[in-house]
Design an enzyme around this catalytic site. Structure first.
Site, PDB file in Angstrom:
ATOM      1  N   GLY A   8       0.820  -1.199   0.000  1.00  0.00           N
ATOM      2  CA  GLY A   8       0.000   0.000   0.000  1.00  0.00           C
ATOM      3  C   GLY A   8       0.857   1.253   0.000  1.00  0.00           C
ATOM      4  O   GLY A   8       2.022   1.233  -0.415  1.00  0.00           O
ATOM      5  N   VAL A  10       2.295   3.115   2.437  1.00  0.00           N
ATOM      6  CA  VAL A  10       3.524   3.101   3.236  1.00  0.00           C
ATOM      7  C   VAL A  10       4.530   2.123   2.651  1.00  0.00           C
ATOM      8  O   VAL A  10       5.723   2.431   2.520  1.00  0.00           O
ATOM      9  CB  VAL A  10       3.228   2.751   4.706  1.00  0.00           C
ATOM     10  N   GLY A  11       4.061   0.945   2.286  1.00  0.00           N
ATOM     11  CA  GLY A  11       4.962  -0.055   1.731  1.00  0.00           C
ATOM     12  C   GLY A  11       5.655   0.413   0.473  1.00  0.00           C
ATOM     13  O   GLY A  11       6.875   0.246   0.310  1.00  0.00           O
ATOM     14  N   THR A 116       2.441  -0.760  11.381  1.00  0.00           N
ATOM     15  CA  THR A 116       0.980  -0.807  11.394  1.00  0.00           C
ATOM     16  C   THR A 116       0.432  -0.229  12.697  1.00  0.00           C
ATOM     17  O   THR A 116       0.907  -0.556  13.781  1.00  0.00           O
ATOM     18  CB  THR A 116       0.504  -2.261  11.234  1.00  0.00           C
ATOM     19  N   HIS A 172       2.833   6.015  20.524  1.00  0.00           N
ATOM     20  CA  HIS A 172       2.516   6.681  19.263  1.00  0.00           C
ATOM     21  C   HIS A 172       1.010   6.876  19.227  1.00  0.00           C
ATOM     22  O   HIS A 172       0.260   6.001  18.817  1.00  0.00           O
ATOM     23  CB  HIS A 172       2.980   5.810  18.099  1.00  0.00           C
TER      24      HIS A 172
END
Length: 308
Positions: A8, A10-11, A116, A172
């Site tokens: 996706g 980020v990947g 993730t 986070h």
């Protein structure tokens, strides 16, 4: 070989940045038929245009990650407008457990880096379900949080963010806490350069940075996480002993056990070499505890089979 689980936003941003930094043995794995293969082919064509030698392939089979020394976990649904990281928990926890089994079966010696969200809880699931040493299960978050803080400081002071050393701890998410007292610009304590009000603005901007990006463009950050993953890969590959903040499983550090929290650590070729315990004031300890309790609350909502 570096394997990226998830093709996706980020990947793929991570794959592009790794290619541009000279990492030439990449594997993309995703479940959607054709998706990782097409992305890999497109990136290979781009590399040819740029004159970059690269071996990149795409696959729908997790068996192909055999021999990987680093596995970057970017799979999962992204945060939608108005959605908190906490609301992502149930949607992504089962994915982490499934991927943990795949990694354990086919890449048992790899260092695993998770991005993730909510990353602290996802790192906990990955650690528990792989059974790997905690040194090899790393939640990515703190590099981005600290970089965001450094960016906002640099903007207010009109200086290069390269001169800013910013520290964010805890988790986070909304309970992360930037630590102005331990942050500096060119070696000068931040509190000597900015007013209390300005510091409070920086803290607020840092905490809400991810949500702001999502609100503005309709989906969560991808370039920021990708850049941090690349820095992490470089620290491992070069055995550079860099100190970065990560979401890590604690075994007594900062007074906590059996929980994941965002803390600074030394990273090298074997993964996390040691966690650095910073001297915190009572108020900072309270904020750190609030972050830890927030992560614990997330973890405790998971079904027993995902947290044991």
């Amino acid at each position: 070989m570096i394997t990226i689980l998830g093709a996706g936003k980020v990947g793929m941003a991570t794959a592009v940045m790794l290619m541009m930094r000279g990492y030439d043995d990449l594997l993309l794995i995703a479940r959607t038929p054709g998706k990782p293969q097409g992305e890999a082919l497109d990136l290979a064509h781009a590399a040819a245009e740029l004159g970059v030698d690269i071996r990149i392939s795409g696959s729908n089979s997790y068996e192909d990650m055999r021999g990987s020394d680093i596995v970057l976990v970017t799979a999962g649904i992204g945060r939608k407008p108005g959605m908190t990281r906490e609301q992502l928990l149930e949607a992504n926890a089962n994915t982490m457990a499934d991927l943990a089994e795949k990694i354990k079966a086919y890449a048992k010696d790899a260092i695993v880096v998770i991005t993730t969200n909510p990353v602290d809880a996802m790192t906990y699931v990955m650690y528990k379900k792989t059974g790997f040493p905690r040194e090899r299960v790393i939640g990515f978050s703190g590099i981005l949080d600290s970089a965001r803080m450094a960016y906002y400081i640099s903007q207010k002071l009109g200086v290069s963010f390269k001169s800013v050393n910013a520290i964010v701890l805890g988790m986070h998410g909304q309970k992360m806490f930037p630590v102005p007292r331990l942050s500096s610009v060119g070696g000068v304590p931040l509190e000597h350069l900015m007013s209390k009000e300005e510091i409070e603005e920086v803290v607020s901007e840092t905490v809400n940075a991810g949500a702001k990006i999502t609100e503005l463009r309709g989906y969560s950050s991808n370039y920021g996480p990708a850049a941090g993953l690349v820095l992490t890969v470089e620290a491992i590959k070069r055995d550079s002993k860099r100190i970065y903040p990560y979401s890590l499983y604690l075994q007594g550090e900062y007074g906590y056990n059996d929980i994941v929290a965002e803390v600074p650590a030394v990273i090298g070729k074997s993964g996390i070499e040691r966690i650095i315990e910073l001297p915190l004031t009572e108020d900072e300890k309270r904020k750190f505890d609030e972050a830890v309790q927030a992560v614990k609350k997330l973890v405790e909502t998971l079904p027993p089979q995902l947290r044991e």
